[in-house]
Design a protein around this motif. Sequence first.
Motif, PDB file in Angstrom:
ATOM      1  N   ALA A  24      76.049  25.524  52.016  1.00  0.00           N
ATOM      2  CA  ALA A  24      76.664  24.630  51.165  1.00  0.00           C
ATOM      3  C   ALA A  24      77.016  25.301  49.937  1.00  0.00           C
ATOM      4  CB  ALA A  24      75.252  23.680  50.556  1.00  0.00           C
ATOM      5  N   SER A  25      78.040  24.676  49.348  1.00  0.00           N
ATOM      6  CA  SER A  25      78.867  25.169  48.128  1.00  0.00           C
ATOM      7  C   SER A  25      79.200  23.976  47.264  1.00  0.00           C
ATOM      8  CB  SER A  25      80.137  25.834  48.621  1.00  0.00           C
ATOM      9  OG  SER A  25      81.068  24.982  49.242  1.00  0.00           O
ATOM     10  N   GLY A  26      79.379  24.460  45.925  1.00  0.00           N
ATOM     11  CA  GLY A  26      79.543  23.292  44.887  1.00  0.00           C
ATOM     12  C   GLY A  26      78.506  23.471  43.731  1.00  0.00           C
ATOM     13  N   THR A  27      78.861  22.684  42.886  1.00  0.00           N
ATOM     14  CA  THR A  27      77.985  22.844  41.761  1.00  0.00           C
ATOM     15  C   THR A  27      76.622  22.142  41.959  1.00  0.00           C
ATOM     16  OG1 THR A  27      79.932  22.432  40.373  1.00  0.00           O
ATOM     17  CG2 THR A  27      77.706  22.315  39.097  1.00  0.00           C
ATOM     18  N   ILE A  28      75.783  22.872  42.534  1.00  0.00           N
ATOM     19  CA  ILE A  28      74.492  22.460  43.199  1.00  0.00           C
ATOM     20  C   ILE A  28      73.212  22.673  42.296  1.00  0.00           C
ATOM     21  CG2 ILE A  28      72.886  22.617  45.010  1.00  0.00           C
ATOM     22  CD1 ILE A  28      75.342  23.641  46.614  1.00  0.00           C
ATOM     23  N   TYR A  29      72.456  21.398  41.929  1.00  0.00           N
ATOM     24  CA  TYR A  29      71.453  21.974  41.242  1.00  0.00           C
ATOM     25  C   TYR A  29      70.102  22.268  42.450  1.00  0.00           C
ATOM     26  CZ  TYR A  29      67.212  20.815  38.348  1.00  0.00           C
ATOM     27  OH  TYR A  29      66.025  20.995  37.892  1.00  0.00           O
ATOM     28  N   SER A  30      69.986  21.229  43.184  1.00  0.00           N
ATOM     29  CA  SER A  30      69.107  21.574  44.167  1.00  0.00           C
ATOM     30  C   SER A  30      69.433  20.823  45.677  1.00  0.00           C
ATOM     31  CB  SER A  30      67.668  20.995  44.043  1.00  0.00           C
ATOM     32  OG  SER A  30      67.806  19.540  43.681  1.00  0.00           O
ATOM     33  N   ILE A  31      68.952  21.504  46.852  1.00  0.00           N
ATOM     34  CA  ILE A  31      69.290  20.545  48.068  1.00  0.00           C
ATOM     35  C   ILE A  31      67.958  20.258  48.570  1.00  0.00           C
ATOM     36  CG2 ILE A  31      70.326  20.784  50.541  1.00  0.00           C
ATOM     37  CD1 ILE A  31      72.338  22.747  49.293  1.00  0.00           C
ATOM     38  N   ASP A  32      67.936  18.931  48.987  1.00  0.00           N
ATOM     39  CA  ASP A  32      66.610  18.354  49.673  1.00  0.00           C
ATOM     40  C   ASP A  32      66.515  18.709  51.048  1.00  0.00           C
ATOM     41  OD1 ASP A  32      66.772  15.926  47.188  1.00  0.00           O
ATOM     42  OD2 ASP A  32      65.517  17.851  46.875  1.00  0.00           O
ATOM     43  N   ASP A  33      66.321  17.735  51.722  1.00  0.00           N
ATOM     44  CA  ASP A  33      66.333  17.907  53.489  1.00  0.00           C
ATOM     45  C   ASP A  33      67.613  18.317  53.835  1.00  0.00           C
ATOM     46  OD1 ASP A  33      64.039  14.950  54.172  1.00  0.00           O
ATOM     47  OD2 ASP A  33      63.689  16.700  52.992  1.00  0.00           O
ATOM     48  N   MET A  34      67.536  19.021  54.760  1.00  0.00           N
ATOM     49  CA  MET A  34      68.746  19.524  55.663  1.00  0.00           C
ATOM     50  C   MET A  34      68.419  19.176  56.837  1.00  0.00           C
ATOM     51  SD  MET A  34      69.599  23.103  53.603  1.00  0.00           S
ATOM     52  CE  MET A  34      71.458  22.839  53.958  1.00  0.00           C
ATOM     53  N   ARG A  35      69.673  18.793  57.864  1.00  0.00           N
ATOM     54  CA  ARG A  35      69.285  18.247  58.941  1.00  0.00           C
ATOM     55  C   ARG A  35      70.656  18.760  59.999  1.00  0.00           C
ATOM     56  NH1 ARG A  35      69.613  14.490  55.193  1.00  0.00           N
ATOM     57  NH2 ARG A  35      67.879  13.468  54.732  1.00  0.00           N
ATOM     58  N   TRP A  36      70.213  18.965  61.189  1.00  0.00           N
ATOM     59  CA  TRP A  36      71.275  19.117  62.319  1.00  0.00           C
ATOM     60  C   TRP A  36      71.256  18.097  63.104  1.00  0.00           C
ATOM     61  CZ3 TRP A  36      74.730  23.072  62.334  1.00  0.00           C
ATOM     62  CH2 TRP A  36      74.442  24.169  61.613  1.00  0.00           C
ATOM     63  N   TYR A  37      72.640  17.675  63.498  1.00  0.00           N
ATOM     64  CA  TYR A  37      72.834  16.587  64.529  1.00  0.00           C
ATOM     65  C   TYR A  37      73.822  17.042  65.553  1.00  0.00           C
ATOM     66  CZ  TYR A  37      71.179  13.052  61.203  1.00  0.00           C
ATOM     67  OH  TYR A  37      70.215  11.905  60.372  1.00  0.00           O
ATOM     68  N   ARG A  38      73.840  16.309  66.538  1.00  0.00           N
ATOM     69  CA  ARG A  38      74.672  16.857  67.565  1.00  0.00           C
ATOM     70  C   ARG A  38      75.172  15.459  68.270  1.00  0.00           C
ATOM     71  NH1 ARG A  38      70.939  19.524  72.135  1.00  0.00           N
ATOM     72  NH2 ARG A  38      69.906  17.823  72.969  1.00  0.00           N
ATOM     73  N   GLN A  39      76.618  15.590  68.600  1.00  0.00           N
ATOM     74  CA  GLN A  39      77.341  14.449  69.458  1.00  0.00           C
ATOM     75  C   GLN A  39      78.003  15.023  70.624  1.00  0.00           C
ATOM     76  OE1 GLN A  39      80.121  12.449  66.662  1.00  0.00           O
ATOM     77  NE2 GLN A  39      79.810  10.495  67.889  1.00  0.00           N
ATOM     78  N   ALA A  40      77.344  14.457  71.632  1.00  0.00           N
ATOM     79  CA  ALA A  40      78.022  14.727  72.904  1.00  0.00           C
ATOM     80  C   ALA A  40      79.335  13.712  73.230  1.00  0.00           C
ATOM     81  CB  ALA A  40      76.980  14.538  74.061  1.00  0.00           C
ATOM     82  N   PRO A  41      80.100  14.402  74.037  1.00  0.00           N
ATOM     83  CA  PRO A  41      81.295  13.500  74.479  1.00  0.00           C
ATOM     84  C   PRO A  41      81.151  11.939  74.867  1.00  0.00           C
ATOM     85  CG  PRO A  41      81.547  15.480  75.319  1.00  0.00           C
ATOM     86  CD  PRO A  41      80.267  15.521  74.781  1.00  0.00           C
ATOM     87  N   GLY A  42      81.585  11.128  73.979  1.00  0.00           N
ATOM     88  CA  GLY A  42      81.087   9.719  74.575  1.00  0.00           C
ATOM     89  C   GLY A  42      79.774   9.065  74.127  1.00  0.00           C
ATOM     90  N   LYS A  43      79.410   9.763  73.317  1.00  0.00           N
ATOM     91  CA  LYS A  43      77.577   9.306  72.780  1.00  0.00           C
ATOM     92  C   LYS A  43      77.691   9.434  71.165  1.00  0.00           C
ATOM     93  CE  LYS A  43      75.479  11.195  77.033  1.00  0.00           C
ATOM     94  NZ  LYS A  43      74.216  11.840  77.641  1.00  0.00           N
ATOM     95  N   GLN A  44      76.571   8.712  71.008  1.00  0.00           N
ATOM     96  CA  GLN A  44      76.349   8.414  69.328  1.00  0.00           C
ATOM     97  C   GLN A  44      75.710  10.037  69.252  1.00  0.00           C
ATOM     98  OE1 GLN A  44      73.296   5.542  69.273  1.00  0.00           O
ATOM     99  NE2 GLN A  44      71.507   6.992  69.400  1.00  0.00           N
ATOM    100  N   ARG A  45      75.873  10.143  67.660  1.00  0.00           N
ATOM    101  CA  ARG A  45      75.320  11.203  66.953  1.00  0.00           C
ATOM    102  C   ARG A  45      74.079  11.282  66.716  1.00  0.00           C
ATOM    103  NH1 ARG A  45      78.802  13.408  61.519  1.00  0.00           N
ATOM    104  NH2 ARG A  45      80.281  12.992  63.060  1.00  0.00           N
ATOM    105  N   ASP A  46      73.225  12.145  67.380  1.00  0.00           N
ATOM    106  CA  ASP A  46      71.826  12.335  67.159  1.00  0.00           C
ATOM    107  C   ASP A  46      70.950  13.225  66.353  1.00  0.00           C
ATOM    108  OD1 ASP A  46      71.519  11.335  70.860  1.00  0.00           O
ATOM    109  OD2 ASP A  46      71.306   9.925  68.927  1.00  0.00           O
ATOM    110  N   MET A  47      70.058  12.988  65.778  1.00  0.00           N
ATOM    111  CA  MET A  47      69.357  13.860  65.200  1.00  0.00           C
ATOM    112  C   MET A  47      68.703  15.266  65.935  1.00  0.00           C
ATOM    113  SD  MET A  47      66.375  15.377  63.847  1.00  0.00           S
ATOM    114  CE  MET A  47      64.976  14.042  64.248  1.00  0.00           C
TER     115      MET A  47
END
Length: 119
Positions: A24-47
């Motif tokens: 992450a970049s920018g004028t950051i004070y703090s970052i709370d939760d961070m997550r990874w999602y994935r999206q397979a072809p033709g499917k929804q984005r899942d956590m």
Amino acid sequence: QVQLVESGGGLVQAGGSLRLSCAASGTIYSIDDMRWYRQAPGKQRDMVATITRGGMTNYADSVKGRFTISRDNAKNTVYLQMNSLKPEDTGVYYCNADWHTFVRQGGSWGQGTQVTVSS
């Protein structure tokens, strides 16, 4: 505004490993939760995995025991170590984070990184 940039995707054989990073970049004070999602072809984005600022983690059932999420708060970076990869892990992996600057709060998505697992 806070930007997220993923890296580390690629092509790997089943049973192999990859490590994704998201900075992450920018004028950051703090970052709370961070997550990874994935999206397979033709499917929804899942956590796939989440991590709190304090290091508490949560995983989708399909990746438990194989994937590990971690973060370096000093570097505003989250990682996803993926082991014992399966063809069904193929997809575009996206990083997501909740953040605070000195004037506002919000959330951002990265542009995604492709992971392809061959059988």
